[in-house]
Design a protein around this motif. Structure first.
Motif, PDB file in Angstrom:
ATOM      1  N   LEU A  48      31.739  47.168  41.838  1.00  0.00           N
ATOM      2  CA  LEU A  48      32.661  46.199  41.250  1.00  0.00           C
ATOM      3  C   LEU A  48      33.578  45.577  42.305  1.00  0.00           C
ATOM      4  N   LEU A  49      34.020  46.422  43.270  1.00  0.00           N
ATOM      5  CA  LEU A  49      34.904  45.916  44.326  1.00  0.00           C
ATOM      6  C   LEU A  49      34.167  44.932  45.238  1.00  0.00           C
ATOM      7  N   ALA A  50      32.899  45.233  45.565  1.00  0.00           N
ATOM      8  CA  ALA A  50      32.114  44.324  46.394  1.00  0.00           C
ATOM      9  C   ALA A  50      31.908  42.994  45.679  1.00  0.00           C
ATOM     10  N   ARG A  59      33.223  38.178  52.701  1.00  0.00           N
ATOM     11  CA  ARG A  59      31.857  38.657  52.861  1.00  0.00           C
ATOM     12  C   ARG A  59      31.772  39.881  53.757  1.00  0.00           C
ATOM     13  N   ASP A  60      32.521  39.926  54.850  1.00  0.00           N
ATOM     14  CA  ASP A  60      32.438  41.050  55.781  1.00  0.00           C
ATOM     15  C   ASP A  60      32.892  42.357  55.124  1.00  0.00           C
ATOM     16  N   ARG A  61      33.977  42.276  54.380  1.00  0.00           N
ATOM     17  CA  ARG A  61      34.471  43.469  53.714  1.00  0.00           C
ATOM     18  C   ARG A  61      33.507  43.934  52.604  1.00  0.00           C
ATOM     19  N   LEU A  66      29.295  47.696  50.867  1.00  0.00           N
ATOM     20  CA  LEU A  66      27.924  47.942  50.419  1.00  0.00           C
ATOM     21  C   LEU A  66      27.209  48.946  51.323  1.00  0.00           C
ATOM     22  N   LYS A  67      27.528  48.940  52.623  1.00  0.00           N
ATOM     23  CA  LYS A  67      26.967  49.960  53.525  1.00  0.00           C
ATOM     24  C   LYS A  67      27.428  51.367  53.082  1.00  0.00           C
ATOM     25  N   LYS A  68      28.720  51.446  52.755  1.00  0.00           N
ATOM     26  CA  LYS A  68      29.252  52.729  52.288  1.00  0.00           C
ATOM     27  C   LYS A  68      28.543  53.149  50.991  1.00  0.00           C
ATOM     28  N   LYS A  69      28.336  52.151  50.146  1.00  0.00           N
ATOM     29  CA  LYS A  69      27.660  52.427  48.881  1.00  0.00           C
ATOM     30  C   LYS A  69      26.235  52.922  49.129  1.00  0.00           C
ATOM     31  N   LYS A  70      25.560  52.320  50.074  1.00  0.00           N
ATOM     32  CA  LYS A  70      24.193  52.727  50.384  1.00  0.00           C
ATOM     33  C   LYS A  70      24.144  54.163  50.899  1.00  0.00           C
ATOM     34  N   TYR A  71      25.103  54.506  51.721  1.00  0.00           N
ATOM     35  CA  TYR A  71      25.171  55.873  52.255  1.00  0.00           C
ATOM     36  C   TYR A  71      25.387  56.886  51.118  1.00  0.00           C
TER      37      TYR A  71
END
Length: 206
Positions: A48-50, A59-61, A66-71
């Motif tokens: 939701l935050l992304a 976009r960068d944030r 999303l990288k954190k989410k993927k991990y």
């Protein structure tokens, strides 16, 4: 005095090492499930935050989030694998306990059966059967002796009593079979009726 200060014996615990291991596995499983729920909540928040950051053109944030989410998604997959292993191991230990109980039951049954076999071996069984057979034969001989004690006079007396019973039966009168005559009922004589004239005559004379 010695009894007061003597150490009391601790009761023997029925909890085995397998029980403790199963309990620890279940505790780890519960903790892992709680960890999974926590990651799932974080994934939903990050998604939701992304989405919000992309709407704000950050976009960068959003990409970093999303990288954190993927991990975290990989961590969740690993948690699923570990949870499956814990479930399987717990199941195997519990089934092993059942197998041990079954084996203990078989062992106890075999020992009891062995004791029975020790009490009643083949020689004892054959001896009992022989004694039973001898007892039956002896009883048969006794019965034959008792039944064979009747003399010829006794047999003649029995035959005479039978003949007497038959003679009494033959001497009994026969029941008549003729039809009984019909009974004619007698009619009662009719009483004379009084007339009115005779009644008046009696009144005048008076």
């Amino acid at each position: 005095m010695g009894g007061l200060f003597s150490k009391s014996k601790k009761p023997v615990s029925r909890v085995t090492e397998q029980d403790k291991a199963i309990l620890q596995l279940k505790q780890q499983r519960d903790k892992l499930k709680q960890y999974q729920k926590k990651i799932e909540l974080n994934l939903e928040k990050d998604r939701l935050l992304a989405k919000k950051l992309l709407a704000e053109d950050k976009r960068d944030r959003a990409k970093s989030l999303l990288k954190k989410k993927k991990y975290q998604e990989k961590l969740l997959q690993n948690a699923d694998i570990q949870l499956e292993k814990l479930e399987q191991l717990t199941h195997d230990l519990e089934f092993t306990q059942i197998e041990v109980q079954v084996l203990d039951g078989l062992k106890t049954g075999n020992e009891a059966l062995k004791k029975v076999h020790d009490i009643l071996n083949i020689d004892d069984i054959e001896k009992i059967l022989d004694e039973t057979r001898e007892g039956i034969e002896k009883q048969r001989e006794i019965d034959e002796l008792i039944s064979g004690q009747l003399t010829e006079e006794d047999d003649e007396a029995i035959d005479a009593e039978l003949e007497a019973i038959l003679d009494v039966k033959d001497e009994l009168p026969e029941v008549p079979t003729d039809k009984l005559p019909d009974v004619v009922e007698e009619k009662e004589p009719e009483r004379p009726q009084r007339t009115k004239s005779s009644t008046k005559k009696i009144a005048v004379e008076a």
